[in-house]
Design a protein around this motif. Structure first.
Motif: not given
Length: 105
Positions: A9-11, A90-95, A100-103
């Motif tokens: 996802x980052x890439x 952890x906050x970054x992971x939740x974002x 990705x979930x909303x997409x």
């Protein structure tokens, strides 16, 4: 299990401008990934998760895991010694999961 989906996802570049600003700072991303690998390891070791945070798509469940993680005095102290790196990771992971979930919907 690794965080391959997060790394892909980052890439991919399929993320918000807010995340892009962090990702542009490669050292920040590497620190987050390393911290998340350690969080993953601790959560598996404590049998809170089976394989990886990657498997969890329920944001409420992730937020509860995060709260429980930092409610543990030993882990809270670990985060303090790391200047809140684990909490930021952890906050970054939740974002990431939120985006990705909303997409997918």
């Amino acid at each position: 299990m690794t965080l391959d989906n997060l790394k892909n996802w980052i890439s991919s570049g399929n993320h918000s401008k807010e995340i892009s600003k962090l990702i542009d700072r490669r050292i920040v991303v590497n620190a987050f990934l390393n911290a998340l690998e350690k969080i993953n390891f601790i959560l598996r070791e404590k049998k809170i998760i089976e394989n990886s945070l990657e498997e969890i798509n329920d944001i409420n469940q992730l937020e509860k895991i995060e709260k429980d993680f930092f409610d543990d005095p030993e882990l809270y102290e670990l985060d303090l010694r790391a200047n809140s790196l684990y909490k930021a990771s952890f906050n970054f992971f939740i974002k990431y999961k939120n985006e990705t979930y909303s997409n997918q919907q």
